[in-house]
Each structure stands twice: as structure tokens, then as C-alpha cells.
Design a protein around this motif. Structure first.
Motif, PDB file in Angstrom:
ATOM      1  N   GLY A   1       0.817  -1.214   0.000  1.00 13.52           N
ATOM      2  CA  GLY A   1       0.000   0.000   0.000  1.00 13.52           C
ATOM      3  C   GLY A   1       0.848   1.259   0.000  1.00 13.52           C
ATOM      4  O   GLY A   1       0.572   2.206  -0.746  1.00 13.52           O
ATOM      5  N   ARG A   2       1.883   1.290   0.814  1.00 15.89           N
ATOM      6  CA  ARG A   2       2.786   2.465   0.833  1.00 15.89           C
ATOM      7  C   ARG A   2       3.463   2.644  -0.518  1.00 15.89           C
ATOM      8  O   ARG A   2       3.632   3.773  -0.999  1.00 15.89           O
ATOM      9  CB  ARG A   2       3.816   2.307   1.942  1.00 15.89           C
ATOM     10  CG  ARG A   2       3.246   2.472   3.327  1.00 15.89           C
ATOM     11  CD  ARG A   2       4.329   2.390   4.408  1.00 15.89           C
ATOM     12  NE  ARG A   2       3.719   2.260   5.707  1.00 15.89           N
ATOM     13  CZ  ARG A   2       3.776   1.155   6.460  1.00 15.89           C
ATOM     14  NH1 ARG A   2       4.453   0.104   6.058  1.00 15.89           N
ATOM     15  NH2 ARG A   2       3.178   1.122   7.627  1.00 15.89           N
ATOM     16  N   GLN A   3       3.834   1.539  -1.127  1.00 11.88           N
ATOM     17  CA  GLN A   3       4.438   1.589  -2.458  1.00 11.88           C
ATOM     18  C   GLN A   3       3.432   2.152  -3.466  1.00 11.88           C
ATOM     19  O   GLN A   3       3.785   2.998  -4.287  1.00 11.88           O
ATOM     20  CB  GLN A   3       4.877   0.191  -2.873  1.00 11.88           C
ATOM     21  CG  GLN A   3       5.504   0.108  -4.245  1.00 11.88           C
ATOM     22  CD  GLN A   3       5.870  -1.330  -4.613  1.00 11.88           C
ATOM     23  OE1 GLN A   3       5.778  -2.235  -3.801  1.00 11.88           O
ATOM     24  NE2 GLN A   3       6.263  -1.516  -5.850  1.00 11.88           N
ATOM     25  N   TYR A   4       2.188   1.712  -3.395  1.00 11.63           N
ATOM     26  CA  TYR A   4       1.156   2.201  -4.324  1.00 11.63           C
ATOM     27  C   TYR A   4       0.896   3.689  -4.126  1.00 11.63           C
ATOM     28  O   TYR A   4       0.652   4.411  -5.095  1.00 11.63           O
ATOM     29  CB  TYR A   4      -0.137   1.412  -4.153  1.00 11.63           C
ATOM     30  CG  TYR A   4      -0.112   0.031  -4.756  1.00 11.63           C
ATOM     31  CD1 TYR A   4       1.053  -0.536  -5.266  1.00 11.63           C
ATOM     32  CD2 TYR A   4      -1.260  -0.732  -4.809  1.00 11.63           C
ATOM     33  CE1 TYR A   4       1.067  -1.814  -5.800  1.00 11.63           C
ATOM     34  CE2 TYR A   4      -1.262  -2.008  -5.356  1.00 11.63           C
ATOM     35  CZ  TYR A   4      -0.092  -2.538  -5.851  1.00 11.63           C
ATOM     36  OH  TYR A   4      -0.092  -3.798  -6.389  1.00 11.63           O
ATOM     37  N   VAL A   5       0.932   4.153  -2.871  1.00 12.65           N
ATOM     38  CA  VAL A   5       0.765   5.588  -2.611  1.00 12.65           C
ATOM     39  C   VAL A   5       1.905   6.349  -3.272  1.00 12.65           C
ATOM     40  O   VAL A   5       1.684   7.342  -3.975  1.00 12.65           O
ATOM     41  CB  VAL A   5       0.715   5.885  -1.094  1.00 12.65           C
ATOM     42  CG1 VAL A   5       0.818   7.383  -0.834  1.00 12.65           C
ATOM     43  CG2 VAL A   5      -0.561   5.321  -0.480  1.00 12.65           C
ATOM     44  N   ALA A   6       3.133   5.895  -3.082  1.00 14.49           N
ATOM     45  CA  ALA A   6       4.299   6.565  -3.665  1.00 14.49           C
ATOM     46  C   ALA A   6       4.237   6.571  -5.198  1.00 14.49           C
ATOM     47  O   ALA A   6       4.663   7.527  -5.834  1.00 14.49           O
ATOM     48  CB  ALA A   6       5.594   5.890  -3.197  1.00 14.49           C
TER      49      ALA A   6
ATOM     50  N   SER B   1      -5.011   8.161  -2.472  1.00 11.83           N
ATOM     51  CA  SER B   1      -4.516   8.781  -1.245  1.00 11.83           C
ATOM     52  C   SER B   1      -3.934   7.677  -0.372  1.00 11.83           C
ATOM     53  O   SER B   1      -3.958   6.505  -0.738  1.00 11.83           O
ATOM     54  CB  SER B   1      -5.664   9.483  -0.505  1.00 11.83           C
ATOM     55  OG  SER B   1      -6.543   8.529   0.052  1.00 11.83           O
ATOM     56  N   SER B   2      -3.465   8.061   0.790  1.00 10.35           N
ATOM     57  CA  SER B   2      -2.955   7.060   1.724  1.00 10.35           C
ATOM     58  C   SER B   2      -4.081   6.442   2.553  1.00 10.35           C
ATOM     59  O   SER B   2      -3.853   5.496   3.306  1.00 10.35           O
ATOM     60  CB  SER B   2      -1.913   7.687   2.650  1.00 10.35           C
ATOM     61  OG  SER B   2      -2.504   8.728   3.408  1.00 10.35           O
ATOM     62  N   GLU B   3      -5.291   6.925   2.398  1.00 11.99           N
ATOM     63  CA  GLU B   3      -6.417   6.454   3.201  1.00 11.99           C
ATOM     64  C   GLU B   3      -6.660   4.946   3.107  1.00 11.99           C
ATOM     65  O   GLU B   3      -6.949   4.318   4.129  1.00 11.99           O
ATOM     66  CB  GLU B   3      -7.679   7.227   2.812  1.00 11.99           C
ATOM     67  CG  GLU B   3      -8.795   7.073   3.791  1.00 11.99           C
ATOM     68  CD  GLU B   3      -9.985   7.958   3.458  1.00 11.99           C
ATOM     69  OE1 GLU B   3     -10.975   7.844   4.190  1.00 11.99           O
ATOM     70  OE2 GLU B   3      -9.940   8.723   2.481  1.00 11.99           O
TER      71      GLU B   3
ATOM     72  N   VAL C   1      -4.559   2.639   2.879  1.00 14.35           N
ATOM     73  CA  VAL C   1      -3.444   1.923   3.492  1.00 14.35           C
ATOM     74  C   VAL C   1      -3.656   1.979   5.007  1.00 14.35           C
ATOM     75  O   VAL C   1      -3.104   2.819   5.705  1.00 14.35           O
ATOM     76  CB  VAL C   1      -2.092   2.532   3.072  1.00 14.35           C
ATOM     77  CG1 VAL C   1      -0.939   1.737   3.653  1.00 14.35           C
ATOM     78  CG2 VAL C   1      -1.991   2.607   1.552  1.00 14.35           C
ATOM     79  N   SER C   2      -4.483   1.059   5.468  1.00 15.22           N
ATOM     80  CA  SER C   2      -4.944   1.087   6.849  1.00 15.22           C
ATOM     81  C   SER C   2      -5.082  -0.337   7.381  1.00 15.22           C
ATOM     82  O   SER C   2      -5.674  -1.188   6.708  1.00 15.22           O
ATOM     83  CB  SER C   2      -6.301   1.801   6.881  1.00 15.22           C
ATOM     84  OG  SER C   2      -7.078   1.409   7.970  1.00 15.22           O
TER      85      SER C   2
END
Length: 180
Positions: free
Chosen positions: A94-99, A105-107, A109-110
Motif C-alpha cells: 500500500g505504501r508503495q502504491y501511494v508513492a 490517497s494514503s487512506e 493503506v490502513s
């Protein structure tokens, strides 16, 4: 009904019959909506252009992006992956996809959304060993991508409607100014 089934761990829904009745009541504003829906394509777009407001993308995208991240992790995961391991892998992906800008958004990734996404995956029998597990996981991942593609389409219609409404309002203000 399929979206209802996928979202049942994130939202409370009335039973199926009541839910269908609620949808029919909500859609009653559009004459022959069932025929338009069955026809697909441009007929569905005409319903979407007439509906105000269009908020499904803004309200639901985050859930389906979280589900998609989990589906991507499951693609290469062992059949019996544990909840903690799945969540940790999903957080990294998820962090990779946000970057990379692959999610809005980062939303999504929870850990909370990933826990629910794991429930959805389990409900879809994607955490059970079986000879066709990889195919089922890939089909689920593709279904989520198709849903997100549909959300993109709804968002595009909503954006076009917003721009058209703003142009009309500007023209009305200019006409009012000229009339004075």
C-alpha cells in the motif's frame, strides 16, 4: 448486489429483499430505470448524467482500493497466510502504491481496512487451499480492478457535470450583469 456482498463487512445493509426495494425506491425518479440498466452502456451513462449528486467514487473508492491491495498481496501469498502477515505485506504494498500514485490517497493503506479486506477475501474463499486458488485470486483481483475502472468512469461523469454546471452558472451571472 455484488457490491453489497463485497461491502457487507464495512457497512450494515438491510436484508436482500429490503435492499432491492430500497434501490427500486431510490431509482424510481428515473423512468424505466431497470430497462436502461439492463441495456447497459450509454443507457447507464444517461442515468448517471441525470443523477445528482454522483458520490459513489468519493464514498467507496477507499474500500475497493484497500481490497485491491490485499488481492495483489494474495496473488503471491501462501494459501494459509495469517492475518498479521497479510496486513504487514499489504501495508508495504500500500505504501508503495501511494508513492507510485496507484491509489488516490494514503487512506486505503490502513490496518483496519486491510483486516476487513481479509474478511472479504476469506468470504470469497481466497484463503482456502485448493487447486484453483491462484485462478480464483486472480479473478477476484480483476473484479476489483473492473470496479475501480467503473468508479473512474463515474468520477469522469461527475466531473463533466460539475464543469457544465459551473459554465451554466457563469453564463447566467454574465447574462444577469449584461441585463443590468
Amino acid at each position: 448486489m455484488r457490491l453489497r456482498d463485497l461491502l457487507k463487512f464495512d457497512f450494515y445493509f438491510a436484508d436482500s429483499a429490503t435492499f432491492r426495494d430500497n434501490i427500486a425506491e431510490e431509482m424510481a425518479w428515473h423512468q424505466d430505470w431497470e430497462a436502461h440498466l439492463a441495456a447497459g452502456g450509454d443507457e447507464i451513462d444517461s442515468i448517471l448524467y441525470a443523477k445528482r449528486p454522483l458520490i459513489s467514487d468519493a464514498m467507496l473508492r477507499v474500500f475497493f482500493e484497500a481490497y485491491e491491495i490485499v488481492a495483489d498481496v494474495l496473488r503471491d501469498a501462501p494459501a494459509d497466510i495469517g492475518a498479521k502477515e497479510l496486513t504487514q505485506l499489504a501495508l508495504g504494498v500500500g505504501r508503495q502504491y501511494v508513492a507510485q500514485g496507484r491509489v488516490r490517497s494514503s487512506e486505503p493503506v490502513s490496518t483496519l481496512l486491510f483486516a476487513t479486506a481479509r474478511q472479504v477475501a476469506a468470504d470469497q474463499h481466497l484463503i482456502e487451499p485448493g487447486p484453483d486458488l491462484a485462478a480464483r485470486r486472480n479473478a477476484f483481483r480483476q473484479e476489483l480492478r473492473d470496479i475501480l475502472r467503473d468508479f473512474n468512469h463515474v468520477e469522469q461523469i461527475a466531473r463533466h457535470r460539475f464543469v457544465a454546471r459551473e459554465i451554466e452558472a457563469r453564463q447566467a451571472r454574465q447574462a444577469g450583469s449584461q441585463a443590468r
